[in-house]
Design a protein around this motif. Structure first.
Motif, short mmCIF file in Angstrom:
data_model
loop_
_atom_site.label_atom_id
_atom_site.label_comp_id
_atom_site.label_asym_id
_atom_site.label_seq_id
_atom_site.Cartn_x
_atom_site.Cartn_y
_atom_site.Cartn_z
N TYR A 273 -0.94 -2.77 -32.22
CA TYR A 273 0.49 -2.98 -32.07
C TYR A 273 1.07 -3.44 -33.39
CZ TYR A 273 -0.93 -3.23 -27.23
OH TYR A 273 -1.47 -2.96 -26.02
N TRP A 396 -2.52 -3.05 -13.46
CA TRP A 396 -1.42 -2.13 -13.09
C TRP A 396 -1.57 -1.64 -11.66
CZ3 TRP A 396 1.19 -4.31 -16.13
CH2 TRP A 396 1.24 -4.15 -17.50
N ALA B 198 6.08 -7.33 -17.63
CA ALA B 198 4.67 -7.29 -18.02
C ALA B 198 4.32 -5.95 -18.65
CB ALA B 198 3.78 -7.57 -16.80
N ILE B 199 4.85 -4.88 -18.04
CA ILE B 199 4.57 -3.53 -18.59
C ILE B 199 5.17 -3.42 -20.00
CG2 ILE B 199 4.95 -1.06 -18.27
CD1 ILE B 199 5.18 -1.62 -15.24
N TRP B 200 6.38 -3.93 -20.15
CA TRP B 200 7.05 -3.89 -21.45
C TRP B 200 6.27 -4.72 -22.47
CZ3 TRP B 200 12.88 -5.59 -22.20
CH2 TRP B 200 13.28 -5.22 -23.48
N GLU B 202 3.21 -5.38 -22.54
CA GLU B 202 1.97 -4.69 -22.89
C GLU B 202 2.23 -3.67 -24.00
OE1 GLU B 202 -1.15 -5.13 -21.67
OE2 GLU B 202 -2.01 -3.44 -22.76
N THR B 203 3.36 -2.96 -23.94
CA THR B 203 3.62 -1.96 -24.98
C THR B 203 4.18 -2.59 -26.26
OG1 THR B 203 5.80 -1.50 -24.09
CG2 THR B 203 4.05 -0.06 -23.38
N ALA B 204 4.87 -3.73 -26.13
CA ALA B 204 5.50 -4.29 -27.33
C ALA B 204 4.63 -5.33 -28.02
CB ALA B 204 6.84 -4.91 -26.96
N GLY B 206 1.33 -6.19 -26.95
CA GLY B 206 -0.10 -5.98 -26.83
C GLY B 206 -0.77 -6.77 -25.72
N THR B 207 0.01 -7.43 -24.89
CA THR B 207 -0.60 -8.15 -23.79
C THR B 207 0.42 -8.30 -22.67
OG1 THR B 207 -1.39 -10.31 -23.09
CG2 THR B 207 -0.18 -10.24 -25.14
N TYR B 208 -0.04 -8.02 -21.45
CA TYR B 208 0.92 -8.02 -20.34
C TYR B 208 1.33 -9.43 -19.96
CZ TYR B 208 -3.45 -8.69 -17.74
OH TYR B 208 -4.66 -9.16 -17.31
N TRP B 211 1.73 -16.14 -21.45
CA TRP B 211 2.17 -17.51 -21.17
C TRP B 211 3.24 -17.95 -22.16
CZ3 TRP B 211 0.99 -19.25 -16.52
CH2 TRP B 211 -0.18 -18.80 -15.91
#
Lengths: 453, 271
Positions: A273, A396, B198-200, B202-204, B206-208, B211
């Motif tokens: 990332y 997921w 959480a999905i976002w 993960e893509t931005a 690197g972790t869903y 904390w």
């Protein structure tokens, strides 16, 4: 097993089945979670914060795991207790609910009728058999296809909608367990770390959050890095062009992949990332043009960072620091800039800034020698977060199940309608698992249509 | 154009607040209807403002405090109108429209310039995540209004002071029902907002789940409403306790939205 043991086990079972335990655990989790948002958590604890704490406080916080609260034994214990509670509650209640779904009450006798809040009695003329046909087609067209049961000349009809919505709660509970399993897989078999790659170079290992070096199993090359800015000076986009190398050879399909924020690169389960960037400290060469105020041909100079370079008119210069975007420091200007120090032998050395986009600016400084900056071949490095999480797909899956379960549990209702036909009377009863007020309207509409038949 | 629509919305909400407060003292059906039309008109202008800003900015206009407070206010009014139509409780407006007005006024205090989009916010999840979060927040705000009304009404009943306001407020059962219905919309929306977040993440990042204070506080809100939901399965938690927990939940939710942005450092600090 003695009766005492059984008594204890029963008490333990009852303890874990209790709704009170669920509520207490949820509130306890809510309250304790606050700690980690107030106390800095590893690895982001500022030095000053540690120094501001008294020794006893520091030891206490450390003992209680407050610096890594969400991974402390007691927080994990709370989560495990919640899981056990969830499983126990489901085991206890699911069979009863499953029975309602799989073995519906087909017959509404008078005792059952009294337990229903929605009932209506209509007098109807006609043969029992024709009434029955009429009611079957009525329910089929207005509600759902009924099941017919005949007992001692009395005809019973039963129709229902979305019985499976009753299982929604258990789907949600199950999804939470799946998400936990995914998180556990991730924490045992995955890692999180960081790599920095200078443009044109490659790396084959990463540094994990705990400081360990982990081999990637392949190499990742940063072909180029670029950053663009909005007119306000705020960053617009960071972009690394990355290539994956196996045994030194580029892997087809993974060559020159642009990687920006929100669009990571994944190879062999490891995801990269875009997260930061900077100027590589090593190896940059800086280019300058120097001319005398008195006139004469300008002279080109090259300087490596830290080197003292002799000037044509005597004295030396050296590059102190440089940037590719001066706007971050001086908002009025843009482009590359260098801070240089010039020592002419007489007087103290002078330090000042020269900018590539403003070659005439140094004239205003008033020095005998005028400098202009021609830029450098200094390279960027890109900073990439690295994550491997084989549990993420399980998470997921759990999330998808949770969405389905929540839609079943909140937006669908198990609606049931019974009809009893006897002695020229048609008695209709109804019940819904959710939103009784909404179902009452629907039931009243059914009654309305029934009386008009 | 944009500023004009914003000011018009503010004017309409101000007028609606006045008529709804007046309705509290003189609950004439005509006044209730007028209030309803004023707030509905304000809502439409507010939607136009949001759409205009969307077209001008080219992205979902929920990226800084000015925009998100305004959207929060819009969502509260939208949810309130839906509940008012369904339950015919105009008096809920006397408690909810002032809240929407105050939030819009606070929004006006923050700079309204359309700022370029931070790289992390450039994602299709921006629209989904923020819209669901704010509609969830809004239902909790309406539940908060109903909970306050519940406690006032209960106070009247306990002290046997069955004065004029007692007769104007809906029955305890209706208020509890509204409270519950809000929960059955707010909780799913909050859950979907957390999952899409959480999905976002993960893509931005690197972790869903990392904390981050925003994540943690949204989970705290989720825990509280989950506790309330389970509490309602037992009889003792309906009514008064449910109302109190809905009020606590609302303040925790407000902290999740505003407190975290303003007081706690983290990845979500979009000021």
């Amino acid at each position: 097993m003695t009766t005492k043991d059984r008594g204890f086990l029963q008490a333990l079972w009852d303890f874990f089945c209790a709704l009170k335990l669920s509520i207490s655990l949820l509130i306890l989790l809510a309250v304790t979670s606050i700690i980690g948002t107030v106390i800095p958590q590893v690895p982001n604890i500022p030095e000053e914060y540690i120094h501001s704490l008294s020794q006893t406080k520091l030891q206490l916080y450390d003992k209680l795991g407050f610096f890594d609260m969400y991974h402390s034994w007691w927080f994990i214990l709370l989560l495990y207790l919640l899981t056990v509670n969830l499983i126990a509650c489901s085991i206890k209640r699911l069979p009863r609910v499953w029975k309602i779904v799989s073995e519906p009450t087909l017959v509404m006798d008078e005792a059952f009728e009294k337990s229903l809040s929605l009932t209506h009695d209509v007098k109807m003329k006609g043969e029992s058999a024709t009434l029955r046909e009429k009611m079957v087609s009525f329910l089929t067209s207005e509600f759902a296809k009924p099941v017919v049961t005949e007992i001692d000349g009395t005809c019973h009809l039963f129709a229902q909608k979305t019985p499976y919505s009753r299982l929604g709660v258990y789907v949600v509970h199950f999804s939470i367990i799946i998400i936990f399993i995914g998180a556990i897989i991730g924490s045992y078999f995955g890692y999180k770390g960081f790599v920095t790659i200078v443009e044109g170079q490659s790396v084959d290992s990463l540094t994990s959050r705990s400081g360990k070096t982990i081999p990637l199993g392949f190499a990742l090359k940063c072909e180029k890095f670029s950053v663009s800015f909005y007119d306000t000076g705020a960053p617009k986009e960071f972009k690394s062009i990355l290539t994956v190398l196996e045994n030194g050879q580029p892997v087809p399909g993974y060559i020159n992949i642009p990687t920006i924020v929100n669009s990571p690169l994944t190879y062999k389960g490891i995801t990269f990332y875009q997260s930061s960037y900077g100027s590589a400290s090593e190896g940059g060469t800086f280019y300058f043009t120097v001319r005398s105020r008195k006139g004469g041909a300008p002279v080109k100079l090259t300087a490596r960072q830290g080197d003292k370079v002799p000037l044509p008119g005597g004295g030396t210069m050296q590059v102190l620091e440089s940037t590719d975007e001066v706007r971050n420091f001086i908002p009025q200007f843009s482009g590359p800039a260098a801070r240089i120090e010039v020592a002419t032998g007489s007087g103290a050395p002078q330090a000042f800034i020269v900018m590539r986009n403003y070659p005439e600016l140094d004239e205003q400084r008033g020095g005998d020698t005028i400098f202009s900056y021609d830029g450098s071949d200094q390279k960027f490095y890109t900073g990439l977060q690295v994550a491997k999480d084989p549990g993420v797909w399980v998470v997921w899956l759990g999330c998808a199940l949770m969405v389905i379960g929540i839609c079943m549990a909140f937006f669908m209702s198990h609606k049931r309608v019974w009809i009893r036909i006897a002695n020229g009377h048609v008695v209709m009863g109804g019940s819904a698992s959710k939103n009784p007020a909404g179902f009452q309207l629907q039931f009243d509409a059914l009654v309305d249509k029934l009386t008009k038949l | 154009m944009n500023a004009l629509l914003f000011n018009l919305t503010m004017g309409a909400y101000f007028l609606a607040t006045l008529t709804y407060l007046f309705y509290l003292f003189k609950p004439r059906p005509t006044l209730g209807r007028i209030s309803h039309w004023v707030i509905s008109g304000g809502f439409i202008i507010h939607c136009m403002f949001t759409l205009d800003r969307y077209l001008e900015a080219g992205h979902t206009p929920i990226t800084n405090l000015h925009e998100s407070l305004s959207f929060f206010s819009l969502a509260i009014v939208g949810i309130f109108i839906a509940f008012e139509r369904k339950y015919k409780v105009s008096i809920l407006g006397s408690f909810v429209t002032p809240l929407a007005l105050v939030i819009l006024l606070i929004s006006a205090l923050f700079p309204s310039a359309i700022a370029p989009l931070n790289p992390a916010l450039k994602s299709k999840w921006l629209a989904v995540h923020t819209t669901m979060a704010f509609f969830g927040y809004a239902t909790f705000a309406v539940a908060f209004g109903a909970a306050i009304m519940y406690l006032i009404q209960e106070h009247f009943l306990k002290n046997k002071r069955l004065g004029p306001l007692y007769q104007k407020l809906p029955s305890l059962d209706t208020l509890d029902e509204i409270n519950y219905r809000c929960l059955t919309f707010g909780f799913p929306l909050l859950t979907f907002a957390i999952i899409s977040g959480a999905i976002w993440a993960e893509t931005a990042w690197g972790t869903y789940w990392s904390w981050d204070p925003k994540e943690t506080w949204s989970l705290i809100t989720w825990f509280i409403y989950a506790a309330l939901l389970h509490g309602r399965l037992t009889t003792g938690w309906r009514g008064r306790r449910a109302a109190i927990l809905a009020i606590i939940g609302f303040f925790v939710m407000l902290f999740t939205f505003l407190g975290v942005n303003l007081l706690l450092p983290g990845l979500h600090s979009y000021k």
